[in-house]
Scaffold this motif. Structure first.
Motif, PDB file in Angstrom:
ATOM      1  N   PRO A  16       0.806  -1.231   0.000  1.00  0.00           N
ATOM      2  CA  PRO A  16       0.000   0.000   0.000  1.00  0.00           C
ATOM      3  C   PRO A  16       0.831   1.269   0.000  1.00  0.00           C
ATOM      4  O   PRO A  16       0.292   2.358  -0.286  1.00  0.00           O
ATOM      5  CB  PRO A  16      -0.833  -0.125   1.287  1.00  0.00           C
ATOM      6  N   LYS A  17       2.133   1.190   0.282  1.00  0.00           N
ATOM      7  CA  LYS A  17       2.958   2.402   0.304  1.00  0.00           C
ATOM      8  C   LYS A  17       3.076   3.048  -1.071  1.00  0.00           C
ATOM      9  O   LYS A  17       3.429   4.235  -1.175  1.00  0.00           O
ATOM     10  CB  LYS A  17       4.351   2.085   0.847  1.00  0.00           C
ATOM     11  N   TRP A  18       2.781   2.290  -2.128  1.00  0.00           N
ATOM     12  CA  TRP A  18       2.873   2.847  -3.471  1.00  0.00           C
ATOM     13  C   TRP A  18       1.612   3.601  -3.880  1.00  0.00           C
ATOM     14  O   TRP A  18       1.574   4.180  -4.970  1.00  0.00           O
ATOM     15  CB  TRP A  18       3.164   1.751  -4.486  1.00  0.00           C
ATOM     16  N   VAL A  19       0.598   3.572  -3.079  1.00  0.00           N
ATOM     17  CA  VAL A  19      -0.658   4.247  -3.429  1.00  0.00           C
ATOM     18  C   VAL A  19      -0.466   5.746  -3.199  1.00  0.00           C
ATOM     19  O   VAL A  19      -0.582   6.262  -2.090  1.00  0.00           O
ATOM     20  CB  VAL A  19      -1.843   3.710  -2.606  1.00  0.00           C
ATOM     21  N   GLU A  20      -0.132   6.450  -4.272  1.00  0.00           N
ATOM     22  CA  GLU A  20       0.109   7.884  -4.251  1.00  0.00           C
ATOM     23  C   GLU A  20       0.075   8.396  -5.684  1.00  0.00           C
ATOM     24  O   GLU A  20       0.146   7.620  -6.641  1.00  0.00           O
ATOM     25  CB  GLU A  20       1.470   8.202  -3.623  1.00  0.00           C
ATOM     26  N   ASP A  21      -0.039   9.708  -5.809  1.00  0.00           N
ATOM     27  CA  ASP A  21      -0.052  10.340  -7.129  1.00  0.00           C
ATOM     28  C   ASP A  21      -1.124   9.681  -8.003  1.00  0.00           C
ATOM     29  O   ASP A  21      -2.282   9.657  -7.646  1.00  0.00           O
ATOM     30  CB  ASP A  21       1.332  10.280  -7.767  1.00  0.00           C
ATOM     31  N   ASP A  22      -0.726   9.101  -9.134  1.00  0.00           N
ATOM     32  CA  ASP A  22      -1.706   8.518 -10.053  1.00  0.00           C
ATOM     33  C   ASP A  22      -1.940   7.029  -9.812  1.00  0.00           C
ATOM     34  O   ASP A  22      -2.659   6.381 -10.583  1.00  0.00           O
ATOM     35  CB  ASP A  22      -1.289   8.748 -11.507  1.00  0.00           C
ATOM     36  N   ILE A  23      -1.355   6.449  -8.772  1.00  0.00           N
ATOM     37  CA  ILE A  23      -1.652   5.061  -8.395  1.00  0.00           C
ATOM     38  C   ILE A  23      -2.750   5.119  -7.336  1.00  0.00           C
ATOM     39  O   ILE A  23      -2.519   5.542  -6.202  1.00  0.00           O
ATOM     40  CB  ILE A  23      -0.408   4.337  -7.861  1.00  0.00           C
ATOM     41  N   THR A  24      -3.923   4.712  -7.719  1.00  0.00           N
ATOM     42  CA  THR A  24      -5.101   4.925  -6.872  1.00  0.00           C
ATOM     43  C   THR A  24      -5.428   3.755  -5.956  1.00  0.00           C
ATOM     44  O   THR A  24      -6.251   3.891  -5.045  1.00  0.00           O
ATOM     45  CB  THR A  24      -6.329   5.212  -7.754  1.00  0.00           C
ATOM     46  N   SER A  25      -4.782   2.608  -6.188  1.00  0.00           N
ATOM     47  CA  SER A  25      -5.134   1.422  -5.404  1.00  0.00           C
ATOM     48  C   SER A  25      -3.958   0.465  -5.362  1.00  0.00           C
ATOM     49  O   SER A  25      -3.165   0.384  -6.314  1.00  0.00           O
ATOM     50  CB  SER A  25      -6.346   0.734  -6.026  1.00  0.00           C
ATOM     51  N   GLU A  26      -3.843  -0.266  -4.272  1.00  0.00           N
ATOM     52  CA  GLU A  26      -2.820  -1.295  -4.165  1.00  0.00           C
ATOM     53  C   GLU A  26      -2.987  -2.357  -5.247  1.00  0.00           C
ATOM     54  O   GLU A  26      -2.014  -3.010  -5.644  1.00  0.00           O
ATOM     55  CB  GLU A  26      -2.871  -1.937  -2.778  1.00  0.00           C
ATOM     56  N   ALA A  27      -4.188  -2.489  -5.737  1.00  0.00           N
ATOM     57  CA  ALA A  27      -4.442  -3.476  -6.787  1.00  0.00           C
ATOM     58  C   ALA A  27      -3.665  -3.166  -8.066  1.00  0.00           C
ATOM     59  O   ALA A  27      -3.448  -4.039  -8.904  1.00  0.00           O
ATOM     60  CB  ALA A  27      -5.937  -3.550  -7.096  1.00  0.00           C
ATOM     61  N   ARG A  28      -3.232  -1.910  -8.229  1.00  0.00           N
ATOM     62  CA  ARG A  28      -2.573  -1.483  -9.459  1.00  0.00           C
ATOM     63  C   ARG A  28      -1.052  -1.662  -9.422  1.00  0.00           C
ATOM     64  O   ARG A  28      -0.356  -1.216 -10.314  1.00  0.00           O
ATOM     65  CB  ARG A  28      -2.912  -0.014  -9.749  1.00  0.00           C
ATOM     66  N   VAL A  29      -0.517  -2.280  -8.378  1.00  0.00           N
ATOM     67  CA  VAL A  29       0.919  -2.540  -8.306  1.00  0.00           C
ATOM     68  C   VAL A  29       1.164  -4.035  -8.105  1.00  0.00           C
ATOM     69  O   VAL A  29       0.330  -4.749  -7.545  1.00  0.00           O
ATOM     70  CB  VAL A  29       1.594  -1.743  -7.162  1.00  0.00           C
ATOM     71  N   GLY A  30       2.309  -4.487  -8.615  1.00  0.00           N
ATOM     72  CA  GLY A  30       2.672  -5.892  -8.434  1.00  0.00           C
ATOM     73  C   GLY A  30       1.790  -6.827  -9.231  1.00  0.00           C
ATOM     74  O   GLY A  30       1.357  -6.519 -10.342  1.00  0.00           O
ATOM     75  N   HIS A  31       1.512  -7.980  -8.631  1.00  0.00           N
ATOM     76  CA  HIS A  31       0.731  -8.993  -9.349  1.00  0.00           C
ATOM     77  C   HIS A  31      -0.737  -8.579  -9.471  1.00  0.00           C
ATOM     78  O   HIS A  31      -1.250  -7.779  -8.695  1.00  0.00           O
ATOM     79  CB  HIS A  31       0.845 -10.351  -8.646  1.00  0.00           C
ATOM     80  N   LEU A  32      -1.400  -9.159 -10.461  1.00  0.00           N
ATOM     81  CA  LEU A  32      -2.848  -8.998 -10.617  1.00  0.00           C
ATOM     82  C   LEU A  32      -3.571  -9.995  -9.724  1.00  0.00           C
ATOM     83  O   LEU A  32      -3.098 -11.111  -9.515  1.00  0.00           O
ATOM     84  CB  LEU A  32      -3.247  -9.225 -12.076  1.00  0.00           C
ATOM     85  N   HIS A  33      -4.715  -9.572  -9.230  1.00  0.00           N
ATOM     86  CA  HIS A  33      -5.537 -10.472  -8.415  1.00  0.00           C
ATOM     87  C   HIS A  33      -6.888 -10.635  -9.109  1.00  0.00           C
ATOM     88  O   HIS A  33      -7.545  -9.646  -9.433  1.00  0.00           O
ATOM     89  CB  HIS A  33      -5.741  -9.902  -7.011  1.00  0.00           C
ATOM     90  N   PHE A  34      -7.297 -11.900  -9.349  1.00  0.00           N
ATOM     91  CA  PHE A  34      -8.539 -12.170 -10.061  1.00  0.00           C
ATOM     92  C   PHE A  34      -9.492 -12.974  -9.186  1.00  0.00           C
ATOM     93  O   PHE A  34      -9.084 -13.853  -8.423  1.00  0.00           O
ATOM     94  CB  PHE A  34      -8.252 -12.970 -11.344  1.00  0.00           C
ATOM     95  N   GLU A  35     -10.747 -12.653  -9.339  1.00  0.00           N
ATOM     96  CA  GLU A  35     -11.811 -13.394  -8.668  1.00  0.00           C
ATOM     97  C   GLU A  35     -12.878 -13.743  -9.699  1.00  0.00           C
ATOM     98  O   GLU A  35     -13.208 -12.927 -10.559  1.00  0.00           O
ATOM     99  CB  GLU A  35     -12.434 -12.551  -7.550  1.00  0.00           C
ATOM    100  N   ALA A  36     -13.400 -14.947  -9.608  1.00  0.00           N
ATOM    101  CA  ALA A  36     -14.464 -15.370 -10.523  1.00  0.00           C
ATOM    102  C   ALA A  36     -15.417 -16.301  -9.773  1.00  0.00           C
ATOM    103  O   ALA A  36     -15.001 -17.057  -8.879  1.00  0.00           O
ATOM    104  CB  ALA A  36     -13.882 -16.081 -11.744  1.00  0.00           C
ATOM    105  N   LYS A  37     -16.703 -16.241 -10.126  1.00  0.00           N
ATOM    106  CA  LYS A  37     -17.725 -17.072  -9.479  1.00  0.00           C
ATOM    107  C   LYS A  37     -18.052 -18.250 -10.387  1.00  0.00           C
ATOM    108  O   LYS A  37     -18.251 -18.087 -11.590  1.00  0.00           O
ATOM    109  CB  LYS A  37     -18.982 -16.251  -9.225  1.00  0.00           C
ATOM    110  N   PHE A  38     -18.094 -19.428  -9.762  1.00  0.00           N
ATOM    111  CA  PHE A  38     -18.433 -20.643 -10.503  1.00  0.00           C
ATOM    112  C   PHE A  38     -19.452 -21.447  -9.688  1.00  0.00           C
ATOM    113  O   PHE A  38     -19.731 -21.145  -8.522  1.00  0.00           O
ATOM    114  CB  PHE A  38     -17.175 -21.486 -10.748  1.00  0.00           C
ATOM    115  N   SER A  39     -19.960 -22.504 -10.336  1.00  0.00           N
ATOM    116  CA  SER A  39     -20.944 -23.370  -9.675  1.00  0.00           C
ATOM    117  C   SER A  39     -20.308 -24.066  -8.478  1.00  0.00           C
ATOM    118  O   SER A  39     -19.100 -24.317  -8.440  1.00  0.00           O
ATOM    119  CB  SER A  39     -21.480 -24.424 -10.650  1.00  0.00           C
ATOM    120  N   LYS A  40     -21.158 -24.374  -7.512  1.00  0.00           N
ATOM    121  CA  LYS A  40     -20.724 -25.072  -6.303  1.00  0.00           C
ATOM    122  C   LYS A  40     -19.976 -26.357  -6.676  1.00  0.00           C
ATOM    123  O   LYS A  40     -20.394 -27.088  -7.581  1.00  0.00           O
ATOM    124  CB  LYS A  40     -21.953 -25.422  -5.465  1.00  0.00           C
TER     125      LYS A  40
END
Length: 542
Positions: A16-40
């Motif tokens: 989170p220390k990189w969240v400054e200036d035009d970086i608006t979220s920790e999600a925008r640095v380092g690896h990508l994080h993905f979530e998807a919904k599937f059947s039980k």
């Protein structure tokens, strides 16, 4: 329908220390994080992220991928959690390759079921820097060290130029002023050119200590940003001190051979004297003067002086002349200095030790053997090994370096710090801090092997690019353990090993450009500027 493009700063770690200036979220640095919904009942082991490369992406070959995992798409940690009785959420982290400017379409896939993200991802890189300028308060106003702001802005622009696709954003975090060292002494040589003093060690230590003091207030920020920051230091002069022996007949102000007539002993009894005169001698190199106030006060440019009077028969008599009787004779050759002529004012009293005749005058000439300290060479800048510091000289040869010249030096040394010219896959004996993590070397690489029968340093030190210039190798020099030779042509890359090539036809320097050649541009885009970038691993404020 066009997708929204998200910028992902792939070289920074997830923090989170990189969240400054035009970086608006920790999600925008380092690896990508993905979530998807599937059947039980869906299982994490069958959940994959497919990253689709876009047509203009920089790509890595198999050898490069084997050399550095950051040149590949890496499927990271995952998790599964129940959302309801009928659905499950599967999560996975994915690290994108290190290249800047690449764009990706991302799909989440579970067996045959596939979900495409509504957004595209564009890979970006980011580094931070501080600018530290030496204090000019004690220098004459005309010699004040120039403001580097425009040069640094040009560097930022060059690395964020969409046409180049480097997409490396350089973000300035502050300025500081450090103590002035009028000239950074790189080394000392004797009259043969052999090194007699390792001044560089003391110079480096003093430079880093002064920079550390200047940045004391910014230390927390610098430490926080390791290893993604660097410090540009703007100094006055950088030079190597040498020695030159002058062994020649003295001349008059008009350039004629200086001579004198001494009255006989009998003539002296009646008050006859040698006429006062000033004799001159020219050094083959410019004197070490105007570069260190203490040296100037101690007349450090002069080591020894021997003056002989030689009569017509060839007999010589030594004239005792103390060093303080030798003075600089000529006006400055350049804006802020540059002297090579010496003078000695002689009177009849100085000739007391010369043999005279009882009757009859003696006519003769003056021969000087003078050892002087001179400037053996100038350095326009350097990158401090193993530390995140780049040094650029404001002046060279007693005149201000042009902004275009300083831009070349800054970009060249910054290139070294990020790993250029790449040695990936090439044999090497010269220590490039990032060699093991680099893309393949360009065909125009030289300097990866220093010393010995396979030496290809071509008169320079370090890994460089010879595109556009031609090296004609000479004989192997056993004394230096390197090949002699000459450069011709027009350098086409900022990573050429010096600021230009001397053109004997026009007696001018053909300058190296401030940007990369077509061989090196794709490599700069592919560089791994993450934690594998060892050139910035150690911070000056450590």
């Amino acid at each position: 329908m066009a997708k929204t493009v998200l910028e992902q700063w792939v070289n920074l770690d997830k923090d989170p220390k990189w969240v400054e200036d035009d970086i608006t979220s920790e999600a925008r640095v380092g690896h990508l994080h993905f979530e998807a919904k599937f059947s039980k009942g869906a299982k994490l082991v069958n959940f994959k992220i497919k990253v689709k490369e876009q047509p203009n992406n920089a790509t890595y070959n198999a050898q490069e991928k084997a050399r550095n995992l950051n040149f590949t798409v890496q499927q990271g940690a995952g998790a599964a959690s129940n959302l309801s009785k009928k659905t499950v959420k599967l999560e996975r982290n994915v690290s994108l390759p290190a290249a800047g400017g690449n764009e990706y379409i991302v799909r989440a896939k579970y067996k045959q079921e596939q979900v495409e993200s509504t957004k595209a991802v564009a890979a970006r890189r980011r580094l931070f820097y501080y600018s530290v300028k030496m204090d000019s308060a004690t220098l004459p106003a005309a010699e004040a060290i120039g403001d580097p702001a425009t040069i640094l802005t040009n560097l930022e622009t060059d690395y964020w130029d969409p046409a180049k696709n480097y997409y490396l954003k350089l973000v300035k975090k502050g300025d500081a002023t450090m103590a002035l060292t009028k000239c950074l002494l790189m080394g000392e040589e004797d009259e043969t050119g052999a090194t007699i003093s390792n001044s560089w060690g003391a110079t480096r230590a003093g430079l880093l200590a002064d920079a550390k003091t200047a940045l004391a207030g910014s230390r927390p920020d610098l430490q926080k940003r390791k290893p993604f920051n660097f410090v540009s230091v703007w100094c006055n002069y950088i030079a190597t001190k040498g020695k030159t022996i002058i062994n020649q007949e003295a001349v008059t102000a008009t350039g004629a051979v200086a001579s004198a007539t001494l009255p006989s002993w009998f003539g002296k009894l009646f008050g006859a004297k040698m006429a006062n005169q000033t004799i001159y001698v020219l050094a083959s190199e410019f004197l070490w003067h105007g570069l260190d106030d203490t040296d100037d006060a101690n007349q450090n440019w002069l080591e020894t002086v021997e003056l002989d009077f030689e009569d017509a028969a060839g007999a010589r008599s030594r004239i005792a002349i103390p060093n303080n009787r030798v003075t600089i004779a000529d006006a400055a050759r350049f804006a802020f200095g540059g002297h090579a002529w010496l003078q000695i004012d002689l009177t009849d009293a100085d000739m007391a030790g010369v043999r005279r005749r009882v009757f009859g005058q003696v006519t003769g000439r003056f021969r000087l053997r003078v050892k002087v300290r001179t400037v053996a060479g100038w350095t326009l800048g350097f990158a401090v090994p193993a530390t995140n510091v780049i040094v650029v000289a404001d002046k060279s040869q007693w005149q201000t370096v042009t902004d275009s010249g300083k831009k070349y030096v800054l970009n060249h040394e910054f290139g070294h710090k990020i790993g250029m010219t790449s040695q990936g896959g090439a044999a090497q004996t010269f220590n490039n801090e990032n060699a093991a993590n680099m893309p393949d070397a360009p065909a125009s690489l030289y300097g990866n092997i220093h010393l010995g029968p396979t030496d290809n340093s071509r008169g320079h030190t370090g890994n460089h690019c010879g595109e556009g210039a031609t090296w004609t190798a000479g004989a192997f020099n056993a004394a230096t353990n390197r090949f002699d030779g000459t450069w011709t042509g027009a350098p086409a890359c900022v990573m050429f090993g010096m600021d230009g090539v001397w053109d004997t036809a026009t007696n001018t320097i053909v300058p190296a450009p401030p940007g990369y050649c077509a061989n090196c541009e794709p490599i700069v885009r592919k560089l791994d500027l993450g934690n594998a970038m060892l050139g910035f691993a150690s911070c000056v404020t450590d």
